[in-house]
Design an enzyme around this catalytic site. Structure first.
Site, short mmCIF file in Angstrom:
data_model
loop_
_atom_site.label_atom_id
_atom_site.label_comp_id
_atom_site.label_asym_id
_atom_site.label_seq_id
_atom_site.Cartn_x
_atom_site.Cartn_y
_atom_site.Cartn_z
N THR A 81 0.84 -1.19 0.00
CA THR A 81 0.00 0.00 0.00
C THR A 81 0.88 1.25 0.00
OG1 THR A 81 -1.93 1.03 1.03
CG2 THR A 81 -0.32 0.03 2.54
N LYS A 85 3.71 1.25 -3.67
CA LYS A 85 3.21 0.49 -4.82
C LYS A 85 4.09 0.65 -6.07
CE LYS A 85 -1.67 0.30 -3.52
NZ LYS A 85 -3.06 0.58 -3.90
N ASP A 122 -5.98 -4.27 -7.54
CA ASP A 122 -6.90 -3.13 -7.41
C ASP A 122 -7.79 -3.06 -8.65
OD1 ASP A 122 -6.00 -2.27 -4.93
OD2 ASP A 122 -4.54 -0.85 -5.77
N GLY A 146 -8.53 12.09 -9.38
CA GLY A 146 -7.25 11.58 -8.88
C GLY A 146 -6.45 11.02 -10.04
N TYR A 233 -12.41 4.09 2.21
CA TYR A 233 -13.39 3.39 3.05
C TYR A 233 -13.29 3.86 4.48
CZ TYR A 233 -9.40 0.23 3.99
OH TYR A 233 -8.17 -0.29 4.32
N GLY A 254 -15.14 2.37 -0.37
CA GLY A 254 -14.13 1.44 -0.88
C GLY A 254 -14.11 0.08 -0.21
P1 NAP Z 1 -1.60 7.91 -4.74
O1 NAP Z 1 -0.97 7.10 -5.80
O2 NAP Z 1 -0.75 8.51 -3.67
O3 NAP Z 1 -2.42 9.11 -5.47
C1 NAP Z 1 -3.10 10.05 -4.71
C2 NAP Z 1 -3.91 10.95 -5.64
O4 NAP Z 1 -4.74 11.76 -4.80
C3 NAP Z 1 -3.09 11.91 -6.49
O5 NAP Z 1 -3.76 12.12 -7.69
C4 NAP Z 1 -3.05 13.17 -5.63
O6 NAP Z 1 -2.96 14.35 -6.39
C5 NAP Z 1 -4.44 13.14 -5.04
N1 NAP Z 1 -4.50 13.82 -3.74
C6 NAP Z 1 -3.77 13.54 -2.63
N2 NAP Z 1 -4.14 14.35 -1.63
C7 NAP Z 1 -5.11 15.16 -2.13
C8 NAP Z 1 -5.89 16.22 -1.58
N3 NAP Z 1 -5.73 16.60 -0.30
N4 NAP Z 1 -6.80 16.83 -2.36
C9 NAP Z 1 -6.97 16.45 -3.66
N5 NAP Z 1 -6.25 15.46 -4.24
C10 NAP Z 1 -5.35 14.82 -3.47
O7 NAP Z 1 -2.73 7.10 -3.96
P2 NAP Z 1 -3.64 5.92 -4.51
O8 NAP Z 1 -2.93 4.62 -4.32
O9 NAP Z 1 -4.13 6.26 -5.87
O10 NAP Z 1 -4.83 5.91 -3.45
C11 NAP Z 1 -5.80 6.95 -3.44
C12 NAP Z 1 -6.89 6.62 -2.43
O11 NAP Z 1 -7.56 5.43 -2.80
C13 NAP Z 1 -6.34 6.36 -1.01
O12 NAP Z 1 -7.20 6.96 -0.09
C14 NAP Z 1 -6.42 4.89 -0.86
O13 NAP Z 1 -6.62 4.49 0.48
C15 NAP Z 1 -7.63 4.55 -1.71
N6 NAP Z 1 -7.56 3.17 -2.19
C16 NAP Z 1 -8.46 2.28 -1.68
C17 NAP Z 1 -8.44 0.98 -2.10
C18 NAP Z 1 -9.43 0.01 -1.51
O14 NAP Z 1 -9.16 -1.18 -1.45
N7 NAP Z 1 -10.60 0.50 -1.12
C19 NAP Z 1 -7.50 0.54 -3.04
C20 NAP Z 1 -6.58 1.47 -3.54
C21 NAP Z 1 -6.63 2.79 -3.10
P3 NAP Z 1 -1.52 14.98 -6.84
O15 NAP Z 1 -1.16 14.28 -8.10
O16 NAP Z 1 -1.84 16.41 -7.02
O17 NAP Z 1 -0.57 14.70 -5.69
#
Ligand code: NAP
Length: 288
Positions: A81, A85, A122, A146, A233, A254
């Protein structure tokens, strides 16, 4: 086309698919204390009678290489996570076609020759949760908020739905443009309101709402009949999901993605279906 499956295939088709079962499973992340994966996989392992521990390892980036070396020696498997990743993707000896396309690894194991194999479940999780939310209705217009690893997994899944297009919005433009270059179905919207115009399904893929009741957008901007899949989630659902439902939209947080990506990972490790009901109970009951 409807929100179909993606990233499937039998275990035998996967690199390292014939590897022995991992005897140790871990979640690699930093931080990991809040993750429900150990509880969820613990329930699946108990239900299957598999005597292997699944533990969360809080691994700061500087110690990731050492941790992977130790896990390699133990032929361990597991999940990955934030923030590892992409780095684990880079360090894998072998990547499945799905992981190669997404550019991030959330599931790994070791092949019988010791090779570190990375996959991205995912994709399966998001596809399955979207399918359940839309009840297999045709989805042609998706809004993706995102541009990180999970947004890439969503874009890959949507690319398999046949004709669906994605309007992408991210707070920073360069990552959004980079994602659009990698996935033909994705175009970058000029602002959030235009990304939401005419949408049938919104997939929220940022951490907004994880720790508080902040919402990534005002649900008043949603077209009638559109659905919301929040990848975040929380026990009791996120504020985005609660407000979307209150405004008459179908919405899911989620939890379904978590269970389905976990079920797909379980299949990769053990070649068998886990007990989803036990996994659901573990992540929604609040019990330890
Ligand atoms: P990541 O690769 O770090 O990407 C984060 C994204 O969110 C980027 O586009 C970032 O924008 C944006 N962001 C971060 N903080 C922000 C804020 N305060 N306001 C607006 N945009 C923001 O993370 P990820 O792996 O894609 O995960 C994203 C979310 O999905 C997490 O909360 C994670 O827990 C959730 N998720 C859940 C599951 C599940 O099983 N339910 C699976 C995967 C992910 P910038 O490019 O501008 O930095």
């Amino acid at each position: 086309m409807s929100a179909g499956g993606a990233g499937g295939g039998s275990l035998a088709d996967l690199p390292g698919g014939s590897a022995p079962w991992p005897r140790q499973l871990v979640l690699l992340g930093h931080p990991v204390a809040q993750s429900l994966s150990p509880r969820m996989h613990g329930a699946a392992l108990r239900a299957a009678g598999i005597d292997a521990p699944y533990e969360a390892l809080d691994v700061p980036p500087a110690t990731l290489a050492d941790a992977l070396a130790r896990l390699g020696a133990a032929r361990a498997g597991g999940n990955v996570t934030i923030p590892h990743k992409r780095t684990v993707w880079e360090r894998c000896d072998v990547r499945t076609a799905t992981a190669a396309a997404v550019g991030a690894v959330n599931t790994f194991w070791h092949a019988s020759d010791g090779a570190l194999v990375g996959d991205n479940t995912d994709v399966d999780g998001i596809a399955a949760a979207a399918r359940a939310l839309t009840r297999e209705r045709p989805v042609r217009r998706v809004t993706l908020i995102g541009a990180g690893g999970s947004a890439a997994a969503a874009a890959f899944a949507i690319g398999t739905w046949g004709g669906a297009t994605v309007a992408l919005w991210n707070r920073s433009v360069p990552p959004a443009q980079a994602l659009a270059q990698r996935f033909a179905c994705v175009r970058v919207a000029k602002d959030l309101p235009s990304a939401l115009e005419g949408t049938q399904l919104v997939i929220h893929a940022t951490p907004v709402g994880m720790r508080d009741d902040e919402v990534p957008f005002d649900v008043a901007a949603l077209p009638p009949g559109s659905a919301v899949l929040d990848l975040v989630y929380r026990i009791g659902a996120t504020a985005l999901v609660r407000s979307a439902r209150a405004a008459g939209h179908e919405a899911a947080d989620g939890t379904g993605v978590l269970v389905e990506q976990g079920a797909a990972a379980f299949r990769r490790w053990f070649g068998t279906e886990p007990d989803r009901a036990a996994m659901w109970r573990a992540v929604t009951s609040g019990a330890p």
